[in-house]
Design a protein around this motif. Structure first.
Motif, short mmCIF file in Angstrom:
data_model
loop_
_atom_site.label_atom_id
_atom_site.label_comp_id
_atom_site.label_asym_id
_atom_site.label_seq_id
_atom_site.Cartn_x
_atom_site.Cartn_y
_atom_site.Cartn_z
N UNK A 64 -24.30 28.56 -15.25
CA UNK A 64 -24.60 28.26 -13.86
C UNK A 64 -26.06 27.58 -13.74
N UNK A 65 -26.79 28.22 -14.13
CA UNK A 65 -28.78 27.36 -14.88
C UNK A 65 -28.24 26.25 -14.57
N UNK A 66 -27.44 25.61 -15.65
CA UNK A 66 -26.92 24.16 -16.08
C UNK A 66 -26.53 22.88 -14.70
N UNK A 96 -29.50 6.77 -9.70
CA UNK A 96 -30.20 6.23 -10.31
C UNK A 96 -29.66 4.44 -11.18
N UNK A 97 -30.64 3.72 -11.11
CA UNK A 97 -30.37 2.62 -11.67
C UNK A 97 -29.43 3.11 -13.51
N UNK A 98 -28.29 1.78 -13.49
CA UNK A 98 -27.57 1.73 -14.43
C UNK A 98 -28.16 1.76 -15.43
N UNK A 99 -29.67 0.76 -15.75
CA UNK A 99 -30.37 1.11 -16.86
C UNK A 99 -30.70 2.11 -17.16
N UNK A 100 -31.43 3.25 -16.29
CA UNK A 100 -31.71 3.82 -16.57
C UNK A 100 -31.49 5.25 -16.50
N UNK A 101 -30.51 5.46 -16.86
CA UNK A 101 -29.14 5.99 -16.90
C UNK A 101 -29.27 6.82 -18.09
N UNK A 102 -29.49 6.16 -19.61
CA UNK A 102 -29.44 6.56 -20.88
C UNK A 102 -30.64 7.26 -21.28
N UNK A 103 -31.72 7.03 -20.48
CA UNK A 103 -32.91 8.21 -20.33
C UNK A 103 -32.81 9.20 -19.92
N UNK A 104 -32.55 9.05 -18.67
CA UNK A 104 -32.00 10.31 -17.39
C UNK A 104 -31.16 11.68 -17.82
N UNK A 105 -30.19 10.85 -18.52
CA UNK A 105 -29.32 11.75 -18.88
C UNK A 105 -29.94 12.93 -20.27
N UNK A 106 -30.77 12.08 -20.52
CA UNK A 106 -31.51 13.16 -22.22
C UNK A 106 -32.27 13.67 -21.34
N UNK A 107 -32.99 12.94 -20.51
CA UNK A 107 -34.20 13.91 -20.41
C UNK A 107 -33.72 15.32 -19.52
N UNK A 108 -32.57 14.70 -18.30
CA UNK A 108 -31.83 16.44 -17.87
C UNK A 108 -31.28 17.49 -18.06
N UNK A 109 -30.97 16.91 -19.61
CA UNK A 109 -29.88 18.06 -21.06
C UNK A 109 -31.62 18.66 -21.60
N UNK A 110 -33.07 17.45 -21.57
CA UNK A 110 -33.89 18.46 -22.12
C UNK A 110 -34.73 19.04 -21.14
N UNK A 111 -33.95 19.07 -20.19
CA UNK A 111 -35.62 20.00 -19.05
C UNK A 111 -34.18 20.95 -18.44
N UNK A 112 -33.01 20.94 -18.46
CA UNK A 112 -31.75 22.23 -18.12
C UNK A 112 -32.37 23.30 -18.89
N UNK A 113 -32.13 22.73 -20.28
CA UNK A 113 -31.98 23.97 -21.04
C UNK A 113 -33.25 24.84 -20.85
N UNK A 114 -34.83 24.77 -20.47
CA UNK A 114 -35.72 25.47 -20.15
C UNK A 114 -35.37 25.65 -19.14
N UNK A 115 -34.92 25.19 -17.85
CA UNK A 115 -34.71 26.05 -16.59
C UNK A 115 -33.82 26.95 -17.16
N UNK A 116 -32.87 26.60 -18.07
CA UNK A 116 -31.94 28.16 -18.43
C UNK A 116 -32.90 29.31 -18.90
N UNK A 117 -33.91 28.70 -19.68
CA UNK A 117 -34.43 29.72 -19.98
C UNK A 117 -35.29 30.80 -19.60
N UNK A 118 -36.16 29.74 -18.64
CA UNK A 118 -36.38 30.83 -17.79
C UNK A 118 -35.29 32.12 -17.29
#
Length: 428
Positions: A64-66, A96-118
């Protein structure tokens, strides 16, 4: 790191950009594996009749957190700043601009696991007596609202740069990997939840004396601690989100603090109880890890040992104080490990940071900011959490019946036993 920093020419990524993405994804996967560690620790430190319920809540927090963090939480935490207190753009990663999506996807995934930890931290303090159906609502509110808003204060600029900076960032607040942003928020929410629920049946005698309710599987809890220790090498070094030459120092500081936390908790429990307590020693490792999470990139290895050692002592004293003086039933020590030691880790930046820490010749300026930040996270997470739990309790109920609690939440809430045919259950 802002998405624009990795956009390159909009067609090809540089080798460094690809290395940053790879490193951040590997780190995120390590942090995701920490969910298994939390599940093992919490299940091992509680009774067999509710072990499955513990695992269900850990699965729920991540699942649910993800989804909620994708839809709402990420934008509130990292979107364009609104007054320094909340983000306001990028819901469901929109715009999000298309050119920025690869990093945004990566950054979102990294931050989502932090949210689940909390969110998962909260489940430990509320173990063995919480209605699962209403815990679902709690988990959603934590990952979708409470965690992201305070996270914006300290980390808002990490995605969009200065356009997303929060008010604590503007004051120079230090929390590299989340002693306060993740751990104290989870710990103080766990305190609010445990207080709203009240203690487990049989935890306190009629005259108010605390009774130990031993966990059913200490080896399982030990495995969980080692998994968490392992995963923390994604949590702390991964927070660089950059494959650079600082990762080794951060990993070294992380492990030294955990080791010192083990020694600190083992020694103080030996002195206080006459024997080196197993569960306290395990929590000492986690205390050291939580304590070093904020200053892991900004202190020396020697300072990390001292920070971890103090955290190991603090966690034992705090568990006793919360259990025997405050009479708050925290089955796994979540408040002490994450709330108290998270605050200690945040404050330790102001004492030990190279260059601007008080003990390193930097004066009181940073220490004042760190104290302010630690206090702000307490007021937000505990205060907001207490209101949340009071509303959920008043509208829907928060605690299972006494009969269901004695039966065990595995059977009462989920209709099955975790150890069918192997475990004799008692109601003590």
């Amino acid at each position: 790191m802002p998405a624009a920093a990795l956009a390159g020419d909009g067609v090809e990524f540089l080798t460094q950009d690809n290395a940053n993405i790879l490193w951040t994804l590997v780190a995120a996967i390590l942090v995701m594996f920490m969910q298994a560690g939390f599940g093992c620790v919490e299940a091992g430190f509680t009774r067999a009749k509710s072990a499955g319920n513990i695992m269900m809540k850990n699965f729920l927090d991540f699942a649910a957190g993800s989804v909620i963090f994708f839809l709402f939480g990420f934008a509130l935490m990292f979107g364009t700043d609104i007054g320094g207190f909340i983000g306001g753009s990028g819901f469901a990663l929109g715009g999000v601009a298309e050119a920025d999506l690869p990093w945004t996807y990566t950054f979102w995934f990294f931050q989502s696991v932090f949210a689940a930890t909390a969110a998962t931290i909260v489940s430990g303090g509320m173990a063995e007596r919480t209605k699962f159906s209403n815990y679902v609502l709690v988990s959603i509110i934590v990952t979708g609202l409470i965690y992201p808003i305070s996270g914006h204060w300290a980390w808002g600029s990490l995605w969009l740069g200065d356009a997303g900076a929060g008010w604590l960032e503007g004051l120079g607040f230090n929390d590299f990997a989340g002693s306060s942003v993740v751990h104290s928020v989870g710990g103080w929410l766990a305190l609010a939840g445990a207080m709203a629920l009240g203690p487990r049946v049989g935890k306190y005698t009629e005259d108010g004396k605390a009774k130990a309710i031993p966990g059913h599987n200490i080896p399982l809890a030990g495995l969980g601690v080692f998994i968490l220790w392992f995963g923390w090498f994604g949590f702390n070094p991964g927070s660089t989100t950059t494959a650079d030459n600082t990762i080794g120092l951060i990993a070294m500081n992380t492990s030294l603090a955990a080791a010192a936390g083990v020694l600190g908790a083992m020694c103080i429990s030996w002195l206080r109880f006459g024997k080196p307590d197993i569960s306290m020693t395990m929590n000492g490792a986690l205390a050291g890890l939580v304590g070093i999470t904020a200053p892991c990139a900004t202190v020396t290895p020697g300072s990390s040992i001292l920070i971890g050692l103090i955290a190991g002592v603090l966690v034992v004293l705090s568990i006793e104080f919360i259990d025997k003086v405050l009479k708050v039933d925290d089955p796994v020590g979540a408040v002490s490990v994450h709330g108290v030691c998270g605050a200690w880790g945040t404050i330790s930046c102001g004492l030990f940071n190279v260059g601007d820490g008080l003990f390193m010749g930097g004066g009181f300026s940073l220490l004042g900011v760190q104290l302010l930040g630690a206090g702000a996270f307490f007021l937000w997470a505990f205060g907001g959490g207490y209101i949340m739990f009071a509303v959920v309790k008043g509208l829907f109920g928060l605690r299972v019946s006494k009969e269901d609690e004695l039966k065990g939440l595995d059977v009462a809430e989920h209709g099955s036993e975790s150890y069918n045919g192997f475990q004799l259950f008692t109601n003590e």
